[in-house]
Design a protein around this motif. Structure first.
Motif, PDB file in Angstrom:
ATOM      1  N   TYR A   1       0.831  -1.195   0.000  1.00  0.00           N
ATOM      2  CA  TYR A   1       0.000   0.000   0.000  1.00  0.00           C
ATOM      3  C   TYR A   1       0.873   1.256   0.000  1.00  0.00           C
ATOM      4  CZ  TYR A   1      -3.322   3.542   1.408  1.00  0.00           C
ATOM      5  OH  TYR A   1      -4.064   4.680   1.461  1.00  0.00           O
ATOM      6  N   VAL A   2       1.918   1.269   0.885  1.00  0.00           N
ATOM      7  CA  VAL A   2       2.806   2.435   0.965  1.00  0.00           C
ATOM      8  C   VAL A   2       3.500   2.656  -0.383  1.00  0.00           C
ATOM      9  CG1 VAL A   2       4.905   3.336   2.035  1.00  0.00           C
ATOM     10  CG2 VAL A   2       3.157   2.265   3.450  1.00  0.00           C
ATOM     11  N   LEU A   3       4.001   1.560  -0.976  1.00  0.00           N
ATOM     12  CA  LEU A   3       4.642   1.668  -2.286  1.00  0.00           C
ATOM     13  C   LEU A   3       3.669   2.251  -3.304  1.00  0.00           C
ATOM     14  CD1 LEU A   3       6.729  -1.622  -2.557  1.00  0.00           C
ATOM     15  CD2 LEU A   3       7.567   0.709  -2.346  1.00  0.00           C
ATOM     16  N   TYR A   4       2.426   1.788  -3.240  1.00  0.00           N
ATOM     17  CA  TYR A   4       1.412   2.238  -4.190  1.00  0.00           C
ATOM     18  C   TYR A   4       1.199   3.743  -4.070  1.00  0.00           C
ATOM     19  CZ  TYR A   4      -3.195   2.884  -6.287  1.00  0.00           C
ATOM     20  OH  TYR A   4      -4.234   3.345  -7.040  1.00  0.00           O
ATOM     21  N   ILE A   5       1.044   4.235  -2.815  1.00  0.00           N
ATOM     22  CA  ILE A   5       0.735   5.664  -2.690  1.00  0.00           C
ATOM     23  C   ILE A   5       1.947   6.533  -3.019  1.00  0.00           C
ATOM     24  CG2 ILE A   5      -1.220   5.453  -1.074  1.00  0.00           C
ATOM     25  CD1 ILE A   5       0.650   6.168   1.176  1.00  0.00           C
ATOM     26  N   ILE A   6       3.154   5.953  -2.949  1.00  0.00           N
ATOM     27  CA  ILE A   6       4.329   6.753  -3.333  1.00  0.00           C
ATOM     28  C   ILE A   6       4.566   6.685  -4.842  1.00  0.00           C
ATOM     29  CG2 ILE A   6       6.844   6.962  -3.143  1.00  0.00           C
ATOM     30  CD1 ILE A   6       6.590   5.904  -0.292  1.00  0.00           C
ATOM     31  N   ILE A   7       4.525   5.480  -5.369  1.00  0.00           N
ATOM     32  CA  ILE A   7       4.945   5.296  -6.758  1.00  0.00           C
ATOM     33  C   ILE A   7       3.900   5.798  -7.748  1.00  0.00           C
ATOM     34  CG2 ILE A   7       5.487   3.521  -8.493  1.00  0.00           C
ATOM     35  CD1 ILE A   7       6.956   2.016  -6.376  1.00  0.00           C
ATOM     36  N   LYS A   8       2.633   5.590  -7.425  1.00  0.00           N
ATOM     37  CA  LYS A   8       1.606   5.929  -8.408  1.00  0.00           C
ATOM     38  C   LYS A   8       1.645   7.407  -8.809  1.00  0.00           C
ATOM     39  CE  LYS A   8      -3.142   6.259  -9.524  1.00  0.00           C
ATOM     40  NZ  LYS A   8      -4.370   6.789  -8.931  1.00  0.00           N
ATOM     41  N   PRO A   9       1.608   8.349  -7.835  1.00  0.00           N
ATOM     42  CA  PRO A   9       1.655   9.758  -8.247  1.00  0.00           C
ATOM     43  C   PRO A   9       2.948  10.119  -8.968  1.00  0.00           C
ATOM     44  CG  PRO A   9       1.652   9.550  -5.850  1.00  0.00           C
ATOM     45  CD  PRO A   9       1.431   8.198  -6.394  1.00  0.00           C
ATOM     46  N   THR A  10       4.065   9.460  -8.561  1.00  0.00           N
ATOM     47  CA  THR A  10       5.336   9.743  -9.234  1.00  0.00           C
ATOM     48  C   THR A  10       5.246   9.370 -10.705  1.00  0.00           C
ATOM     49  OG1 THR A  10       6.349   9.087  -7.157  1.00  0.00           O
ATOM     50  CG2 THR A  10       7.823   9.443  -9.019  1.00  0.00           C
ATOM     51  N   LEU A  11       4.747   8.153 -10.945  1.00  0.00           N
ATOM     52  CA  LEU A  11       4.657   7.698 -12.328  1.00  0.00           C
ATOM     53  C   LEU A  11       3.684   8.557 -13.124  1.00  0.00           C
ATOM     54  CD1 LEU A  11       4.790   3.811 -11.991  1.00  0.00           C
ATOM     55  CD2 LEU A  11       6.581   5.400 -12.677  1.00  0.00           C
ATOM     56  N   VAL A  12       2.567   8.885 -12.498  1.00  0.00           N
ATOM     57  CA  VAL A  12       1.584   9.723 -13.181  1.00  0.00           C
ATOM     58  C   VAL A  12       2.225  11.053 -13.566  1.00  0.00           C
ATOM     59  CG1 VAL A  12      -0.525  11.085 -12.829  1.00  0.00           C
ATOM     60  CG2 VAL A  12      -0.454   8.670 -12.155  1.00  0.00           C
ATOM     61  N   TRP A  13       2.985  11.621 -12.601  1.00  0.00           N
ATOM     62  CA  TRP A  13       3.641  12.910 -12.882  1.00  0.00           C
ATOM     63  C   TRP A  13       4.660  12.760 -14.012  1.00  0.00           C
ATOM     64  CZ3 TRP A  13       8.766  14.516 -12.382  1.00  0.00           C
ATOM     65  CH2 TRP A  13       8.975  15.888 -12.586  1.00  0.00           C
ATOM     66  N   VAL A  14       5.508  11.718 -13.906  1.00  0.00           N
ATOM     67  CA  VAL A  14       6.584  11.553 -14.892  1.00  0.00           C
ATOM     68  C   VAL A  14       6.013  11.412 -16.297  1.00  0.00           C
ATOM     69  CG1 VAL A  14       8.327   9.918 -15.719  1.00  0.00           C
ATOM     70  CG2 VAL A  14       8.336  10.642 -13.349  1.00  0.00           C
TER      71      VAL A  14
END
Lengths: 274, 403
Positions: B47-60
């Motif tokens: 869950y923690v990975l999801y909330i960190i990685i998802k916005p990063t990828l969306v932004w990138v």
């Protein structure tokens, strides 16, 4: 405490007053000793570890030095190639006096080979490189010649098939035999052995002693610090008993084993020959 | 049972070690969901990975405007190095690729697969849509140069050994001559035009290759029996280690001119290089000293007893073992040095970080910090990780801890 009773015929002056170019011949003919220690004293801080050692060794002799731990026997053998300094007395090796002069020290080290208790092989070099390094770098032999000599020596000590392995891949007995081959590769006139079998498992002691016996029979001058009394009985010309920094008694193996004169020698022998 | 065991020993039957085989599900169950709290932890971590990685990828991939990097790519790579002279940098790179290919064939003949994989990276660059045709062609030549070196090394591995050493030693002076220029063959490009990744790499390469031998000398000096040499080494090491790198760089940039007569002018880049080298050498020396102290006394004694002199003992017996023992710390130091070169931006040099701030000052790209800093962070990471990876390969090749 009784002082050293060992008789030494030669004085340092007898050798040093002889013209240098005559000394080698005199050593060859057995007129002067190849190793002469005269009244050698050494201190570690305040501890008097060698207290007037006198010894003469002629070419081709096999000398066994034994005694309790801390008696100074290893320290003494290490003064002969200057791994240890001494503060008083004189040591003359192969006609050259050991002094602070680094050239004399390097000259003597070229003529003496040493085998250590802990083998001290170079772990980053292969067996062959361990043996050829000094001949190539110090004696300036071409690589091909050094390798040829190294392979002959490996055959002589019985492990020619290990030439390209690293020391860490060998057993203790094999490592010590490589160490002997490494020392012999410099073609030394004198071989020093500092407890060569003390770090070995019992079943490996014999393979090292066999090599040393063969070497003794080939006429090499050897000084051996060891407690292997079987070896001493078989090949030693003379034995020296060290205790508390002094030579307590010396003589042929025959004399030492059957008729020791000093009480300390008798006691020590009774402890190690159960 | 007892009987059966004995029988096995006497017949000398060799038993294979027990093997464990898992299906994917079996592996998951054993490693991630074996107990209820493992399960809980696994889910929490996911869950923690999801909330960190998802916005990063969306932004990138959707929000970031990478135009700032694409437009300024040349600035990031070489700074203000004149466009018509960039072929010189390419030549240096092709020569490097050739040398690397040759070295690979001779020293790592068995690692073909990794080599082939590495060749894909330049091809990936060549496939980038927004770079110039000139760059497309050059990335392909880069790969061809590497292949040529590899082919030559595979064809004649024995005969190429010596040329390879010569090439490695000569590469550095050739690189400097190519980039700086030689009259009248190549136009001189002044160092104030060097910038970006080019400057960062030059600072790092010079820093590493010069401070490494200097550090070894200082370490040996500190262990020397000559009192003056020993005192100098100790003073040097302790003084430099007591000062931050920024201070050393400021001293070199600002204070040195005050002490020197006005007609003597030392180039800014040279001064920064000297600062980095002098600083890093002190740390290098302590790392090497650690390695020296781990060498048992018996190694010295065995070497002396064979008649080796002090220099031979150090060079053939002690240093090879000492350096092998400290490879991880040395590479750590190299990586730190590589990243520390970014401090030259503070004293006004336009290295990768310095270029980043000039790019951000362009009116068209105000507020694009995230894109720019992420981009240069990626570059730093790629090179640092490459060094770390290479050092692990080197450790395996030299058998650290195995013999």
């Amino acid at each position: 405490m009784s002082t050293s009773v060992v008789e030494v015929k030669t004085t340092p002056e007898q050798i040093l007053e002889m013209p240098e170019e005559h000394r080698a011949e005199a050593i060859e003919r057995g007129e002067i000793p190849i190793v002469l220690a005269h009244e050698v004293h050494k201190w570690y801080g305040n501890f008097h570890v060698l207290r007037g050692i006198n010894m003469e060794v002629y070419k081709g002799e096999v000398i066994v030095i034994f005694g309790p731990s801390g008696s100074g026997k290893s320290t003494f053998i290490r003064t002969i190639n200057r791994l240890e300094e001494y503060q008083k007395g004189k040591i003359i090796v192969d006609g050259t006096e050991l002094s602070r002069d680094i050239r004399n020290i390097e000259k003597i080290r070229m003529e003496t080979g040493m085998v250590f208790q802990q083998f001290n092989l170079f772990p980053h070099l292969t067996v062959l490189q361990n043996i050829t390094l000094a001949p190539i770098q110090v004696r300036k032999w071409p690589k091909a010649k050094a390798e040829e000599v190294a392979m002959q020596l490996l055959k002589r000590v019985g492990i020619p098939d290990q030439a390209n392995k690293f020391p860490g891949q060998l057993s203790g007995g094999q490592q010590q035999r490589v160490a002997i081959a490494r020392a012999l590769a410099m073609q030394p006139k004198i071989m020093l052995f500092d407890e060569p079998t003390s770090a070995l498992d019992p079943e490996m002691i014999k393979e090292v002693l066999d090599v040393m016996v063969e070497l003794a029979e080939s006429g090499m001058t050897m000084l051996v610090v060891t407690h292997e009394m079987g070896f001493a009985r078989a090949v030693a010309d003379r034995m020296y008993f060290f205790d508390q920094g002094q030579i307590v008694e010396s003589g042929s193996p025959e004399q030492i084993f059957t008729n020791p004169q000093e009480d300390r020698t008798k006691l020590f022998l009774s402890q190690i020959l159960h | 049972m007892m009987n059966r065991n004995q029988e096995q020993y006497t017949t000398g039957e060799v038993l294979a070690p027990p093997t464990e085989r898992y299906t994917v599900l079996g592996w998951l169950k054993k490693n991630l969901f074996s107990t209820w709290y493992y399960t809980l932890l696994t889910l929490l971590t996911l869950y923690v990975l999801y909330i960190i990685i998802k916005p990063t990828l969306v932004w990138v991939f959707t929000q970031a405007q990478w135009q700032v990097v694409v437009v300024n790519l040349r600035l990031f790579m070489v700074g203000q190095y004149p466009a018509d002279q960039i072929f010189r940098i390419w030549i240096a790179l092709h020569l490097l690729a050739f040398t690397a290919g040759l070295a690979w064939a001779i020293w790592l003949p068995r690692s073909r697969r990794i080599g082939a994989f590495l060749l894909l990276i330049p091809l990936g660059f060549a496939a980038l849509p927004f770079i110039s045709t000139f760059s497309h062609i050059n990335w392909v030549i880069f790969d061809l140069a590497a292949l040529a070196g590899w082919g030559l090394g595979t064809w004649k591995p024995k005969a190429m050994r010596r040329p390879l050493i010569v090439l490695l030693l000569a590469y550095f002076p050739i690189l400097i001559l190519l980039i700086l220029g030689v009259q009248p063959l190549l136009k001189i490009v002044k160092t104030n035009l060097w910038g970006g990744l080019l400057l960062t790499m030059l600072l790092a390469v010079v820093g590493i290759t010069v401070s490494f031998p200097l550090g070894i000398l200082l370490a040996l000096g500190r262990k020397s029996e000559l009192p003056i040499v020993k005192l100098f080494s100790i003073l040097y090491i302790e003084i430099i280690r007591g000062v931050p790198l920024v201070t050393v760089l400021f001293m070199a940039q600002l204070m040195l001119p005050l002490f020197l007569p006005p007609q003597i002018k030392i180039d800014n880049v040279i001064r920064a290089m000297a600062g980095i080298v002098l600083f890093s050498a002190a740390y290098m020396a302590e790392n090497v000293r650690g390695g020296l102290q781990a060498i048992p006394k018996g190694q010295y004694e065995a070497a002396w007893a064979l008649g080796l002199n002090g220099f031979q003992t150090t060079f053939f017996i002690i240093l090879p073992q000492a350096l092998r023992n400290v490879i991880p710390v040395l590479v750590n130091q190299f990586i730190a040095l590589f990243k520390d070169t970014s401090l030259v931006a503070i004293v006004g040099l336009l290295d990768l970080l310095g270029i980043a701030s000039t790019v951000l000052a362009q009116p068209a790209f105000i507020g694009k910090q995230r894109e720019v800093y992420l981009f240069i962070a990626l570059i730093y990471w790629v090179f640092s990780y490459a060094m770390s990876y290479a050092s692990r390969r080197l450790e395996v090749a030299l058998g650290v801890g195995e013999r």
